[in-house]
Design an enzyme around this catalytic site. Structure first.
Site, PDB file in Angstrom:
ATOM      1  N   LYS A 176      -1.799  -4.630  15.924  1.00  0.00           N
ATOM      2  CA  LYS A 176      -2.243  -3.400  15.439  1.00  0.00           C
ATOM      3  C   LYS A 176      -3.481  -2.463  16.566  1.00  0.00           C
ATOM      4  CE  LYS A 176      -1.885  -1.947  11.645  1.00  0.00           C
ATOM      5  NZ  LYS A 176      -0.779  -1.030  11.032  1.00  0.00           N
TER       6      LYS A 176
ATOM      7  N   GLY B 188      -7.952 -19.941  14.483  1.00  0.00           N
ATOM      8  CA  GLY B 188      -8.544 -18.500  15.053  1.00  0.00           C
ATOM      9  C   GLY B 188      -9.324 -17.547  13.850  1.00  0.00           C
TER      10      GLY B 188
ATOM     11  N   THR C 196       7.580  -4.619  15.551  1.00  0.00           N
ATOM     12  CA  THR C 196       7.400  -3.468  14.731  1.00  0.00           C
ATOM     13  C   THR C 196       6.307  -2.649  14.945  1.00  0.00           C
ATOM     14  OG1 THR C 196       8.981  -4.228  12.680  1.00  0.00           O
ATOM     15  CG2 THR C 196       7.076  -2.989  12.201  1.00  0.00           C
TER      16      THR C 196
ATOM     17  N   ILE D 183       0.904  -1.196   0.096  1.00  0.00           N
ATOM     18  CA  ILE D 183       0.095  -0.031   0.050  1.00  0.00           C
ATOM     19  C   ILE D 183       0.874   1.272  -0.091  1.00  0.00           C
ATOM     20  CG2 ILE D 183      -1.787   1.166   1.225  1.00  0.00           C
ATOM     21  CD1 ILE D 183      -2.613  -1.443   2.292  1.00  0.00           C
TER      22      ILE D 183
ATOM     23  N   TYR E 156      -1.437 -10.743  14.824  1.00  0.00           N
ATOM     24  CA  TYR E 156      -1.471  -9.540  14.053  1.00  0.00           C
ATOM     25  C   TYR E 156      -2.355  -8.508  14.335  1.00  0.00           C
ATOM     26  CZ  TYR E 156      -2.529  -6.208   9.904  1.00  0.00           C
ATOM     27  OH  TYR E 156      -2.822  -5.211   9.246  1.00  0.00           O
TER      28      TYR E 156
ATOM     29  N   THR F  90      -6.123  -1.321  10.522  1.00  0.00           N
ATOM     30  CA  THR F  90      -6.885  -2.314   9.806  1.00  0.00           C
ATOM     31  C   THR F  90      -8.104  -2.526  10.361  1.00  0.00           C
ATOM     32  OG1 THR F  90      -7.089  -4.497   9.482  1.00  0.00           O
ATOM     33  CG2 THR F  90      -5.830  -3.895  11.216  1.00  0.00           C
ATOM     34  N   ASP F  91      -9.172  -2.983   9.843  1.00  0.00           N
ATOM     35  CA  ASP F  91     -10.524  -3.341  10.364  1.00  0.00           C
ATOM     36  C   ASP F  91     -10.304  -4.781  11.284  1.00  0.00           C
ATOM     37  OD1 ASP F  91      -9.986  -5.328   8.356  1.00  0.00           O
ATOM     38  OD2 ASP F  91     -12.120  -5.135   7.213  1.00  0.00           O
ATOM     39  N   GLU F  92      -9.241  -5.284  11.182  1.00  0.00           N
ATOM     40  CA  GLU F  92      -9.269  -6.519  11.920  1.00  0.00           C
ATOM     41  C   GLU F  92      -9.212  -6.214  13.544  1.00  0.00           C
ATOM     42  OE1 GLU F  92      -6.555  -9.799  10.600  1.00  0.00           O
ATOM     43  OE2 GLU F  92      -6.928  -9.041   8.695  1.00  0.00           O
TER      44      GLU F  92
ATOM     45  N   ASP G 250      -7.844 -25.039   8.138  1.00  0.00           N
ATOM     46  CA  ASP G 250      -8.334 -23.728   8.160  1.00  0.00           C
ATOM     47  C   ASP G 250      -7.037 -22.982   9.009  1.00  0.00           C
ATOM     48  OD1 ASP G 250      -9.929 -21.560   8.073  1.00  0.00           O
ATOM     49  OD2 ASP G 250     -11.395 -22.395   9.250  1.00  0.00           O
TER      50      ASP G 250
HETATM   51  P1  NAD Z   1       3.304  -4.771   3.359  1.00  0.00           P
HETATM   52  O1  NAD Z   1       3.619  -6.013   4.405  1.00  0.00           O
HETATM   53  O2  NAD Z   1       3.117  -5.051   2.153  1.00  0.00           O
HETATM   54  O3  NAD Z   1       4.240  -3.641   3.546  1.00  0.00           O
HETATM   55  C1  NAD Z   1       4.929  -3.216   4.849  1.00  0.00           C
HETATM   56  C2  NAD Z   1       6.145  -2.419   4.741  1.00  0.00           C
HETATM   57  O4  NAD Z   1       6.716  -2.045   5.913  1.00  0.00           O
HETATM   58  C3  NAD Z   1       7.284  -3.307   3.926  1.00  0.00           C
HETATM   59  O5  NAD Z   1       7.840  -2.415   2.787  1.00  0.00           O
HETATM   60  C4  NAD Z   1       8.425  -3.378   4.934  1.00  0.00           C
HETATM   61  O6  NAD Z   1       9.508  -3.469   4.540  1.00  0.00           O
HETATM   62  C5  NAD Z   1       8.045  -2.266   6.019  1.00  0.00           C
HETATM   63  N1  NAD Z   1       8.745  -2.510   7.392  1.00  0.00           N
HETATM   64  C6  NAD Z   1       8.277  -3.628   8.088  1.00  0.00           C
HETATM   65  N2  NAD Z   1       9.017  -3.553   9.543  1.00  0.00           N
HETATM   66  C7  NAD Z   1       9.359  -2.257   9.414  1.00  0.00           C
HETATM   67  C8  NAD Z   1      10.131  -1.511  10.020  1.00  0.00           C
HETATM   68  N3  NAD Z   1      10.531  -2.192  11.517  1.00  0.00           N
HETATM   69  N4  NAD Z   1      10.661  -0.374   9.746  1.00  0.00           N
HETATM   70  C9  NAD Z   1      10.587   0.182   8.491  1.00  0.00           C
HETATM   71  N5  NAD Z   1       9.730  -0.249   7.934  1.00  0.00           N
HETATM   72  C10 NAD Z   1       9.215  -1.605   7.993  1.00  0.00           C
HETATM   73  O7  NAD Z   1       2.058  -4.043   4.162  1.00  0.00           O
HETATM   74  P2  NAD Z   1       0.794  -3.417   3.429  1.00  0.00           P
HETATM   75  O8  NAD Z   1      -0.180  -4.406   2.886  1.00  0.00           O
HETATM   76  O9  NAD Z   1       1.254  -2.503   2.486  1.00  0.00           O
HETATM   77  O10 NAD Z   1      -0.003  -2.784   4.743  1.00  0.00           O
HETATM   78  C11 NAD Z   1       0.690  -1.314   4.903  1.00  0.00           C
HETATM   79  C12 NAD Z   1      -0.174  -0.916   5.998  1.00  0.00           C
HETATM   80  O11 NAD Z   1      -1.416  -0.873   5.916  1.00  0.00           O
HETATM   81  C13 NAD Z   1      -0.072  -1.634   7.532  1.00  0.00           C
HETATM   82  O12 NAD Z   1       0.073  -0.866   8.747  1.00  0.00           O
HETATM   83  C14 NAD Z   1      -1.389  -2.734   7.416  1.00  0.00           C
HETATM   84  O13 NAD Z   1      -1.388  -3.130   8.933  1.00  0.00           O
HETATM   85  C15 NAD Z   1      -2.190  -1.896   6.844  1.00  0.00           C
HETATM   86  N6  NAD Z   1      -3.486  -2.345   6.398  1.00  0.00           N
HETATM   87  C16 NAD Z   1      -3.181  -3.256   4.979  1.00  0.00           C
HETATM   88  C17 NAD Z   1      -4.416  -3.891   4.390  1.00  0.00           C
HETATM   89  C18 NAD Z   1      -4.166  -4.816   3.479  1.00  0.00           C
HETATM   90  O14 NAD Z   1      -5.208  -5.309   2.889  1.00  0.00           O
HETATM   91  N7  NAD Z   1      -2.990  -5.344   3.070  1.00  0.00           N
HETATM   92  C19 NAD Z   1      -5.563  -3.418   4.877  1.00  0.00           C
HETATM   93  C20 NAD Z   1      -5.671  -2.435   5.949  1.00  0.00           C
HETATM   94  C21 NAD Z   1      -4.735  -1.786   6.625  1.00  0.00           C
HETATM   95  O1  DAU Z   2      -8.701  -6.777   6.763  1.00  0.00           O
HETATM   96  C1  DAU Z   2      -7.842  -6.069   6.335  1.00  0.00           C
HETATM   97  C2  DAU Z   2      -6.421  -7.171   6.523  1.00  0.00           C
HETATM   98  O2  DAU Z   2      -6.589  -7.647   5.359  1.00  0.00           O
HETATM   99  C3  DAU Z   2      -5.299  -6.175   6.735  1.00  0.00           C
HETATM  100  O3  DAU Z   2      -5.011  -5.757   7.720  1.00  0.00           O
HETATM  101  C4  DAU Z   2      -4.002  -7.642   6.560  1.00  0.00           C
HETATM  102  O4  DAU Z   2      -2.749  -6.843   6.419  1.00  0.00           O
HETATM  103  C5  DAU Z   2      -4.184  -8.093   5.113  1.00  0.00           C
HETATM  104  O5  DAU Z   2      -3.264  -9.093   5.109  1.00  0.00           O
HETATM  105  C6  DAU Z   2      -5.680  -8.875   5.179  1.00  0.00           C
HETATM  106  O6  DAU Z   2      -5.632  -9.910   6.043  1.00  0.00           O
HETATM  107  P1  DAU Z   2      -6.607 -11.293   5.537  1.00  0.00           P
HETATM  108  O7  DAU Z   2      -5.845 -12.429   6.387  1.00  0.00           O
HETATM  109  O8  DAU Z   2      -8.205 -11.046   5.350  1.00  0.00           O
HETATM  110  O9  DAU Z   2      -5.709 -11.317   4.129  1.00  0.00           O
HETATM  111  P2  DAU Z   2      -5.256 -12.682   3.511  1.00  0.00           P
HETATM  112  O10 DAU Z   2      -4.951 -12.208   2.028  1.00  0.00           O
HETATM  113  O11 DAU Z   2      -4.412 -13.377   4.177  1.00  0.00           O
HETATM  114  O12 DAU Z   2      -6.679 -13.691   3.374  1.00  0.00           O
HETATM  115  C7  DAU Z   2      -7.778 -13.571   2.913  1.00  0.00           C
HETATM  116  C8  DAU Z   2      -8.750 -14.743   3.282  1.00  0.00           C
HETATM  117  O13 DAU Z   2      -8.432 -15.688   2.254  1.00  0.00           O
HETATM  118  C9  DAU Z   2      -8.815 -14.821   4.565  1.00  0.00           C
HETATM  119  O14 DAU Z   2     -10.013 -15.543   4.895  1.00  0.00           O
HETATM  120  C10 DAU Z   2      -7.881 -16.453   4.716  1.00  0.00           C
HETATM  121  C11 DAU Z   2      -8.144 -16.696   3.119  1.00  0.00           C
HETATM  122  N1  DAU Z   2      -6.957 -17.584   2.512  1.00  0.00           N
HETATM  123  C12 DAU Z   2      -5.693 -16.817   2.495  1.00  0.00           C
HETATM  124  C13 DAU Z   2      -4.805 -17.294   2.000  1.00  0.00           C
HETATM  125  C14 DAU Z   2      -3.205 -16.765   2.222  1.00  0.00           C
HETATM  126  C15 DAU Z   2      -7.066 -18.691   2.017  1.00  0.00           C
HETATM  127  O15 DAU Z   2      -8.213 -19.381   1.988  1.00  0.00           O
HETATM  128  N2  DAU Z   2      -6.093 -19.328   1.225  1.00  0.00           N
HETATM  129  C16 DAU Z   2      -4.922 -18.796   1.195  1.00  0.00           C
HETATM  130  O16 DAU Z   2      -3.986 -19.069   0.927  1.00  0.00           O
END
Ligand code: NAD
Ligand code: DAU
Length: 354
Positions: free
Chosen positions: A164, A294, A100, A13, A160, A134-136, A291
Site C-alpha cells: 500500500k 511482525g 494488485t 468498504i 500488505y 491505510t494508516d498501516e 502472535d
Molecule cells: P476487501 O478485501 O474487502 O475488498 C477488496 C475488493 O477489491 C474485493 O471486492 C476484490 O474482489 C477487489 N479486487 C482485488 N483485487 C482486484 C483487482 N486486481 N482488480 C479489481 N478488483 C480487485 O477490502 P476492503 O477492506 O474493502 O478495503 C478496501 C480498500 O480500503 C483497500 O484499498 C484497503 O487497503 C483500504 N483500507 C481498508 C481498511 C479496513 O479496515 N478494511 C482500512 C483502511 C484502508
Molecule cells: O489499519 C487499517 C487496516 O486495518 C487495513 O488497512 C487492513 O486492510 C485491515 O485488514 C486492518 O488490518 P489489521 O491487521 O489491523 O486488521 P485485522 O482485523 O486483521 O486485525 C485486527 C487486530 O486483531 C490485529 O491486531 C490482529 C488481531 N487479530 C486478528 C485476527 C484475524 C487477532 O487477535 N485474532 C484474529 O483472529
C-alpha cells in the site's frame, strides 16, 4: 449525470460506499471488481437492476479493459478501493499483494493519465483520482507516542502495508510529475456490515455465534483505532468533493481500543442480544494463540486535518456501531453462508488449524 469509476466496489468498504452513494445522490457508478475471494456480488444485490450501477468483472491491471471503460463511460472521478487487504494473507503469500496493490495501481494510474491528458481543459480541471489507503503505511506506535499525522514518515512493516505504501508513492509521483489531480486517504481500521470474516470483528461475531474459540493473537494488547465503515465512506465523499489535489488526508475514529477490549465488548453485546446462547458468557471462548509475525503494536490516527479543513468528523459511537454490525450479521445468515465457501474454510484451517 456524473460518472464515477469505482474499483473494488464489491468488497467491504467499496460496496458500502457504492450503496450509500446511490442512496444520497444521482451518480452513475461503473464498478470494476475482479471478484476475488473478498469480492461478493451479494453485497450489491439491492442495486443489481439499477441502471445507474454498471458492474464490470475485471482486473485493474487489465489495461485494455480499463482503457475501454474510460473511453466508454468518461468518468469524472476514479475511486480506487481495489486491493488485497488482509495482513495475515500477505504474510502467507505476498505475491498477489504486489500484483494488485502495486502493479495494478500502476496500470490504473497509467490509463487514468492517458484519459485525463486527452480531456478538454475544463474536464481536466474537474477530474479526480482518489486513492483509498491505510494508516498501516506509517508503521507501528508505542504506548504514549502521538498518533500518526499526514507528515509521519512511512515505515510499513508487513507485505500488505509495504504494497500500500508503494501504491501511495506512485499516486504521489503521478501528481508531482504529470499533474494528475490525485487525492489520497489513509484510514484506520474499519468495521461494519459486509466485512469478510477473516478480519477480527466479523470473525469474533461469527465464532461466538457458533461457539467456536475466538483466537487472540499474542497478548491481545495490540491497539487499533476503530471507525464505522459509513463514517469512512462519508469522509471519502468529502475528500472527493472538497479536498485539495495532491493532498493526503488521514481518517480515523478517535477510538483506540486494544483487541481484548474490542473482543470483550462484542461478546458482552452478544450476551445481551442472545440471552439463550448456550455458549454464554461468550468471552469464555477467547483463546490466546501464536502472535502474527511482525505484528504492529498500535495504530492511532490524528484526523485533525480533515476535521479542520473539510469539516468531517466521525459520527458513529463504537457501542452503537458494533450493535448495528452485530445485528446485520445476525440478520444475514445467507450472506454468511455464501462467503463461507471451500476457499474460506481452507484459509481458516490453514491459518488457525481448526
Ligand atoms: P476487501 O478485501 O474487502 O475488498 C477488496 C475488493 O477489491 C474485493 O471486492 C476484490 O474482489 C477487489 N479486487 C482485488 N483485487 C482486484 C483487482 N486486481 N482488480 C479489481 N478488483 C480487485 O477490502 P476492503 O477492506 O474493502 O478495503 C478496501 C480498500 O480500503 C483497500 O484499498 C484497503 O487497503 C483500504 N483500507 C481498508 C481498511 C479496513 O479496515 N478494511 C482500512 C483502511 C484502508
Ligand atoms: O489499519 C487499517 C487496516 O486495518 C487495513 O488497512 C487492513 O486492510 C485491515 O485488514 C486492518 O488490518 P489489521 O491487521 O489491523 O486488521 P485485522 O482485523 O486483521 O486485525 C485486527 C487486530 O486483531 C490485529 O491486531 C490482529 C488481531 N487479530 C486478528 C485476527 C484475524 C487477532 O487477535 N485474532 C484474529 O483472529
Amino acid at each position: 449525470m456524473n460518472t464515477h469509476l469505482v474499483t473494488g466496489g464489491a468488497g467491504f468498504i467499496g460496496s458500502n460506499f457504492v450503496l450509500k452513494k446511490g442512496d444520497r445522490e444521482r451518480v452513475r457508478i461503473v464498478n470494476l471488481d475482479l471478484l476475488t475471494y473478498a469480492g461478493n456480488l451479494k453485497n450489491l444485490e439491492s442495486i443489481q437492476s439499477n441502471p445507474d450501477h454498471i458492474f464490470v468483472k475485471g482486473d485493474i491491471a487489465d489495461r485494455k479493459l480499463v482503457r475501454e471503460l474510460f473511453e466508454q463511460y468518461q468518468p469524472r472521478a476514479v475511486l480506487h478501493f481495489a486491493a488485497e487487504s488482509h495482513v495475515d494473507r500477505s504474510i502467507d503469500g505476498p505475491a498477489d499483494f504486489i500484483r494488485t496493490n502495486v502493479v495494478g495501481t500502476f496500470h490504473l494510474l497509467e490509463e487514468a493519465r492517458r484519459y485525463w491528458t486527452n480531456l478538454s481543459s475544463g474536464e481536466r480541471k474537474n477530474f479526480r483520482f482518489l486513492h483509498v489507503s491505510t494508516d498501516e503505511v506509517y508503521g507501528s506506535l508505542e504506548e504514549g507516542d502521538p498518533p500518526f499525522h499526514e507528515e509521519s514518515p512511512y515505515a510499513p512493516n508487513s507485505p500488505y502495508s509495504a504494497s500500500k505504501a508503494a501504491s501511495d508513492h506512485l499516486v504521489r509521483a503521478y501528481f508531482h510529475t504529470y499533474g494528475l489531480p490525485v487525492l489520497t486517504t489513509n484510514c484506520s481500521n474499519n468495521y461494519g456490515p459486509m466485512q469478510f470474516p477473516e478480519k477480527l470483528i466479523p470473525l469474533v461475531i461469527l465464532n461466538a455465534l457458533e461457539g467456536k474459540r475466538i483466537p487472540v493473537y499474542g497478548d491481545g494488547l495490540n491497539v487499533r483505532d476503530w471507525l464505522y465503515v459509513e463514517d469512512h465512506c462519508g469522509a471519502i465523499d468529502v475528500v472527493l468533493e472538497k479536498g485539495d489535489i495532491g493532498e493526503t488526508y488521514n481518517i480515523g475514529g478517535r477510538c483506540e481500543k486494544s483487541n481484548l477490549e474490542m473482543i470483550k465488548t462484542i461478546c458482552a453485546i452478544l450476551d445481551d442480544v442472545l440471552p439463550d446462547s448456550r455458549y454464554k458468557p461468550l468471552a469464555s471462548l477467547m483463546t490466546f494463540v501464536r502472535d502474527r509475525a511482525g505484528h504492529d503494536r498500535r495504530y492511532a490516527i490524528d484526523c485533525s486535518k480533515i476535521e479542520k479543513k473539510l469539516a468531517w468528523s466521525p459520527r458513529e459511537s463504537l457501542e452503537h456501531g458494533l450493535r448495528k454490525t452485530i445485528e446485520w450479521y445476525l440478520a444475514h445468515g445467507d450472506w454468511v453462508k455464501s462467503v463461507q465457501t471451500g476457499a474460506y474454510r481452507q484459509w481458516v484451517e490453514k491459518h488457525y488449524g481448526t
